[in-house]
Design a protein around this motif. Structure first.
Motif, PDB file in Angstrom:
ATOM      1  N   ALA A   1       0.976  -1.185   0.122  1.00 49.70           N
ATOM      2  CA  ALA A   1       0.052   0.000  -0.085  1.00 49.70           C
ATOM      3  C   ALA A   1       0.700   1.256   0.091  1.00 49.70           C
ATOM      4  O   ALA A   1       2.071   1.258   0.256  1.00 49.70           O
ATOM      5  CB  ALA A   1      -1.010  -0.047   1.106  1.00 49.70           C
ATOM      6  N   VAL A   2       0.294   2.304  -0.491  1.00 51.95           N
ATOM      7  CA  VAL A   2       1.018   3.701  -0.593  1.00 51.95           C
ATOM      8  C   VAL A   2       0.339   4.567   0.319  1.00 51.95           C
ATOM      9  O   VAL A   2      -0.921   4.726   0.149  1.00 51.95           O
ATOM     10  CB  VAL A   2       1.031   3.982  -1.839  1.00 51.95           C
ATOM     11  CG1 VAL A   2       1.516   5.440  -1.886  1.00 51.95           C
ATOM     12  CG2 VAL A   2       1.999   3.096  -2.936  1.00 51.95           C
ATOM     13  N   ILE A   3       1.021   5.289   0.877  1.00 51.41           N
ATOM     14  CA  ILE A   3       0.417   6.614   1.657  1.00 51.41           C
ATOM     15  C   ILE A   3       1.180   7.922   1.204  1.00 51.41           C
ATOM     16  O   ILE A   3       2.425   7.843   0.975  1.00 51.41           O
ATOM     17  CB  ILE A   3       0.896   6.610   3.507  1.00 51.41           C
ATOM     18  CG1 ILE A   3       0.276   5.443   3.852  1.00 51.41           C
ATOM     19  CG2 ILE A   3       0.429   7.680   3.986  1.00 51.41           C
ATOM     20  CD1 ILE A   3       0.663   5.293   5.392  1.00 51.41           C
ATOM     21  N   ALA A   4       0.288   8.725   0.697  1.00 46.61           N
ATOM     22  CA  ALA A   4       0.719  10.081   0.263  1.00 46.61           C
ATOM     23  C   ALA A   4       0.437  11.023   1.323  1.00 46.61           C
ATOM     24  O   ALA A   4      -0.743  11.208   1.951  1.00 46.61           O
ATOM     25  CB  ALA A   4       0.136  10.507  -1.152  1.00 46.61           C
TER      26      ALA A   4
ATOM     27  N   LEU B   1       4.466   0.808   1.918  1.00 43.17           N
ATOM     28  CA  LEU B   1       4.428  -0.380   2.634  1.00 43.17           C
ATOM     29  C   LEU B   1       4.357  -1.549   2.088  1.00 43.17           C
ATOM     30  O   LEU B   1       3.257  -2.151   1.669  1.00 43.17           O
ATOM     31  CB  LEU B   1       3.100  -0.103   3.835  1.00 43.17           C
ATOM     32  CG  LEU B   1       3.339   1.332   4.257  1.00 43.17           C
ATOM     33  CD1 LEU B   1       1.839   1.530   4.828  1.00 43.17           C
ATOM     34  CD2 LEU B   1       4.248   1.455   5.431  1.00 43.17           C
ATOM     35  N   PRO B   2       5.337  -2.451   1.990  1.00 36.53           N
ATOM     36  CA  PRO B   2       5.275  -3.656   1.252  1.00 36.53           C
ATOM     37  C   PRO B   2       4.511  -4.596   2.154  1.00 36.53           C
ATOM     38  O   PRO B   2       4.552  -4.689   3.379  1.00 36.53           O
ATOM     39  CB  PRO B   2       6.659  -4.144   1.337  1.00 36.53           C
ATOM     40  CG  PRO B   2       7.771  -2.942   1.251  1.00 36.53           C
ATOM     41  CD  PRO B   2       6.747  -2.037   2.426  1.00 36.53           C
TER      42      PRO B   2
ATOM     43  N   ALA C   1      -0.368   3.475  -7.953  1.00 38.55           N
ATOM     44  CA  ALA C   1      -0.899   3.394  -6.933  1.00 38.55           C
ATOM     45  C   ALA C   1      -0.868   4.876  -6.298  1.00 38.55           C
ATOM     46  O   ALA C   1      -1.462   5.360  -5.398  1.00 38.55           O
ATOM     47  CB  ALA C   1      -0.293   2.327  -5.999  1.00 38.55           C
ATOM     48  N   ILE C   2       0.312   5.303  -6.303  1.00 37.07           N
ATOM     49  CA  ILE C   2       0.943   6.582  -5.917  1.00 37.07           C
ATOM     50  C   ILE C   2      -0.238   7.736  -6.405  1.00 37.07           C
ATOM     51  O   ILE C   2      -0.882   8.611  -5.890  1.00 37.07           O
ATOM     52  CB  ILE C   2       1.985   7.179  -6.314  1.00 37.07           C
ATOM     53  CG1 ILE C   2       3.022   6.163  -5.585  1.00 37.07           C
ATOM     54  CG2 ILE C   2       2.221   8.540  -6.014  1.00 37.07           C
ATOM     55  CD1 ILE C   2       4.565   6.482  -5.916  1.00 37.07           C
ATOM     56  N   LYS C   3      -0.806   7.535  -7.894  1.00 32.80           N
ATOM     57  CA  LYS C   3      -1.453   8.464  -8.357  1.00 32.80           C
ATOM     58  C   LYS C   3      -3.091   8.311  -7.490  1.00 32.80           C
ATOM     59  O   LYS C   3      -3.593   9.380  -7.248  1.00 32.80           O
ATOM     60  CB  LYS C   3      -1.847   8.023  -9.666  1.00 32.80           C
ATOM     61  CG  LYS C   3      -2.936   8.960 -10.387  1.00 32.80           C
ATOM     62  CD  LYS C   3      -2.584  10.485 -10.787  1.00 32.80           C
ATOM     63  CE  LYS C   3      -3.645  10.936 -11.474  1.00 32.80           C
ATOM     64  NZ  LYS C   3      -4.952  11.130 -11.095  1.00 32.80           N
ATOM     65  N   ARG C   4      -3.473   7.022  -7.293  1.00 29.33           N
ATOM     66  CA  ARG C   4      -4.716   6.980  -6.522  1.00 29.33           C
ATOM     67  C   ARG C   4      -4.713   7.377  -5.234  1.00 29.33           C
ATOM     68  O   ARG C   4      -5.380   8.029  -4.620  1.00 29.33           O
ATOM     69  CB  ARG C   4      -5.013   5.503  -6.353  1.00 29.33           C
ATOM     70  CG  ARG C   4      -5.297   4.901  -8.007  1.00 29.33           C
ATOM     71  CD  ARG C   4      -6.020   3.584  -7.779  1.00 29.33           C
ATOM     72  NE  ARG C   4      -5.198   2.383  -7.286  1.00 29.33           N
ATOM     73  CZ  ARG C   4      -4.162   1.752  -7.779  1.00 29.33           C
ATOM     74  NH1 ARG C   4      -4.162   2.170  -9.101  1.00 29.33           N
ATOM     75  NH2 ARG C   4      -3.443   1.075  -7.296  1.00 29.33           N
ATOM     76  N   ALA C   5      -3.296   7.378  -4.465  1.00 22.61           N
ATOM     77  CA  ALA C   5      -3.173   7.992  -3.089  1.00 22.61           C
ATOM     78  C   ALA C   5      -3.107   9.595  -3.178  1.00 22.61           C
ATOM     79  O   ALA C   5      -3.735  10.178  -2.317  1.00 22.61           O
ATOM     80  CB  ALA C   5      -1.686   7.477  -2.522  1.00 22.61           C
TER      81      ALA C   5
ATOM     82  N   VAL D   1      -4.458   7.449   0.913  1.00 21.67           N
ATOM     83  CA  VAL D   1      -4.026   5.902   1.121  1.00 21.67           C
ATOM     84  C   VAL D   1      -4.534   5.157  -0.243  1.00 21.67           C
ATOM     85  O   VAL D   1      -5.649   5.403  -0.634  1.00 21.67           O
ATOM     86  CB  VAL D   1      -4.269   5.529   2.330  1.00 21.67           C
ATOM     87  CG1 VAL D   1      -3.987   3.897   2.227  1.00 21.67           C
ATOM     88  CG2 VAL D   1      -3.706   6.094   3.611  1.00 21.67           C
ATOM     89  N   SER D   2      -3.658   4.324  -0.821  1.00 11.82           N
ATOM     90  CA  SER D   2      -4.124   3.528  -1.606  1.00 11.82           C
ATOM     91  C   SER D   2      -3.421   2.254  -1.899  1.00 11.82           C
ATOM     92  O   SER D   2      -2.143   1.943  -1.464  1.00 11.82           O
ATOM     93  CB  SER D   2      -4.175   3.989  -3.053  1.00 11.82           C
ATOM     94  OG  SER D   2      -4.204   3.227  -4.247  1.00 11.82           O
ATOM     95  N   ALA D   3      -4.066   1.019  -1.939  1.00  5.88           N
ATOM     96  CA  ALA D   3      -3.355  -0.389  -2.199  1.00  5.88           C
ATOM     97  C   ALA D   3      -3.002  -0.469  -3.603  1.00  5.88           C
ATOM     98  O   ALA D   3      -3.422   0.097  -4.480  1.00  5.88           O
ATOM     99  CB  ALA D   3      -4.379  -1.510  -1.948  1.00  5.88           C
ATOM    100  N   VAL D   4      -1.863  -1.127  -3.703  1.00  4.43           N
ATOM    101  CA  VAL D   4      -1.072  -1.552  -4.962  1.00  4.43           C
ATOM    102  C   VAL D   4      -2.212  -2.604  -5.639  1.00  4.43           C
ATOM    103  O   VAL D   4      -2.823  -3.377  -4.809  1.00  4.43           O
ATOM    104  CB  VAL D   4      -0.071  -2.204  -4.768  1.00  4.43           C
ATOM    105  CG1 VAL D   4       0.493  -2.661  -6.445  1.00  4.43           C
ATOM    106  CG2 VAL D   4       0.994  -1.337  -4.521  1.00  4.43           C
ATOM    107  N   ALA D   5      -2.727  -2.441  -7.152  1.00  2.00           N
ATOM    108  CA  ALA D   5      -3.952  -3.078  -7.313  1.00  2.00           C
ATOM    109  C   ALA D   5      -3.281  -4.053  -8.690  1.00  2.00           C
ATOM    110  O   ALA D   5      -2.209  -3.520  -9.261  1.00  2.00           O
ATOM    111  CB  ALA D   5      -4.977  -2.384  -7.870  1.00  2.00           C
TER     112      ALA D   5
END
Length: 393
Positions: free
Chosen positions: A248-251, A302-303, A354-358, A341-345
């Motif tokens: 997941a990614v946190i921006a 966050l792996p 994923a960063i774009k969604r975050a 926040v976004s999860a890798v999809a």
């Protein structure tokens, strides 16, 4: 052959001494001690050539003092390189005691054999003690090689003492002319050439390794906060070509950061950026990647984490930041940040999807009033793990 060594040894030591002093000018503190140490050894080996007009006793004291200085500085360089305690006074006391003993066997009861044994033994001790202190410190291959060869120098010096004792039975005296023509003198100069050269090469490799690591670190880290920059982040994220990794990614973006700079100055703004980066690193789990993507925006990968777990972590980060008191650092206002926040999809081509969604969730948090965490249009409450839908866009 011995005459060749008489000229070769000082040249080798002098050359490396100059090289190490040059490296010291570009930021290698330990290189200064290696450089001066090798220069001292060069002059020690050159003493019979340049001090030939002086009495033998004076030559002997100067030569021994130069060699003691060289090995003292080699040890000092090792301790400095690995950040270990220097124990300067204890090691200088050993040098002083050695000079007194050598002087006694030069001026009071002349004994070349004892003078040589004392000189070699003290040189070995001056290097052996620092080697023992740093033995478990090396991490890189170059550093391990440097410590290993320094250990071999100590071992070779002790072997040389044994050779001298075997080759000159108890009770025999060594004349100076016999010494310079002896097999021992030849072996001493040969071993000094080989091990001095190998040690210098290993030190040079270690210094180059430090330089490369330093430049690589500078190229991949933000100079202000010391977290990863975009380049360093991209080099460390998992490869999406074979399989999509879990994570997941946190921006994160500081709220009203321009106002902080305008009211308190850019120095205060830098303090806030450093404080937030430190908070993110402290709260991120082991293996997470924290990066500054520019301005006041940070990204955390966050792996293996789910979006819900990442959202809860982000909410803890948000809460910790908003509770900090910045007044002792010149900022008399509450500092908050917004998080997306976004999860890798499955189907993502890179982490930047994923960063774009975050980022989209981050801007939703900004529009929703700031100081909050949003995951795909869902705002996490200030307290508790549950989620509340505030927008589906």
């Amino acid at each position: 052959m011995q005459d060749n060594f008489a000229y070769l040894l000082p040249f080798i030591m002098l050359t490396f001494g100059v090289v190490f002093l040059f490296l010291q000018r570009i930021g290698h503190v330990s290189a200064r001690y290696w450089g001066v140490g090798y220069l001292a050894a060069a002059f020690g080996f050159a003493a019979p050539l340049v001090l030939g007009g002086l009495p033998f006793e004076v030559q002997a004291i100067i030569s021994n003092l130069l060699f003691f200085s060289a090995f003292f500085l080699y040890g000092h360089a090792l301790l400095t390189h690995f950040g270990r305690p220097l124990h300067t006074m204890a090691r200088l006391s050993l040098v002083l005691a050695a000079v007194v003993l050598v002087s006694f066997h030069v001026f009071i009861t002349p004994d070349l054999k004892r003078e040589l044994v004392i000189g070699d033994l003290v040189c070995a001790l001056l290097l052996a003690f620092p080697v023992w202190l740093v033995w478990k410190r090396p991490v890189t291959l170059a550093d391990r090689l440097m410590v290993a060869i320094a250990s071999l120098v100590v071992l070779e010096t002790l072997v040389r003492i044994g050779m001298l004792l075997v080759m000159t039975p108890n009770g025999s005296m060594i004349e100076l002319s016999e010494f310079f023509e002896s097999d021992y003198a030849f072996y001493m100069q040969l071993a000094a050439s080989i091990f001095g050269f190998l040690l210098a090469l290993s030190v040079l490799a270690s210094q180059i390794s430090v330089t490369v690591d330093r430049h690589l670190h500078a190229a991949e880290h933000d100079p202000l906060t010391d977290v990863l920059n975009r380049r360093g982040f991209d080099r460390r994220v998992p490869d999406f070509r074979n399989d999509t990794p879990d994570g997941a990614v946190i921006a994160c973006d500081i709220d009203h950061f321009k106002r902080i700079n305008d009211v308190y100055g850019h120095a205060a703004g830098d303090i806030v950026l450093i404080g937030l980066s430190d908070l993110l690193r402290r709260n991120a789990p082991e293996g997470a990647l924290v990066a500054r993507f520019g301005g006041e925006e940070f990204v955390v990968f966050l792996p293996g984490q789910t979006a819900t777990a990442a959202g809860q972590l982000a909410n803890g980060m948000r809460s910790n930041l908003s509770s900090l008191d910045w007044r002792n650092r010149g900022v008399a206002t509450q500092i908050t940040a917004s998080f997306g926040v976004s999860a890798v999809a499955r189907g993502d081509h890179s982490i930047h999807d994923a960063i774009k969604r975050a980022d989209d969730s981050l801007y939703a948090a900004k529009r929703g009033g700031r100081d909050q965490v949003v995951l795909k249009g869902i705002r996490m409450p200030a307290e508790g793990p549950s989620l509340r839908v505030i927008s589906k866009n």
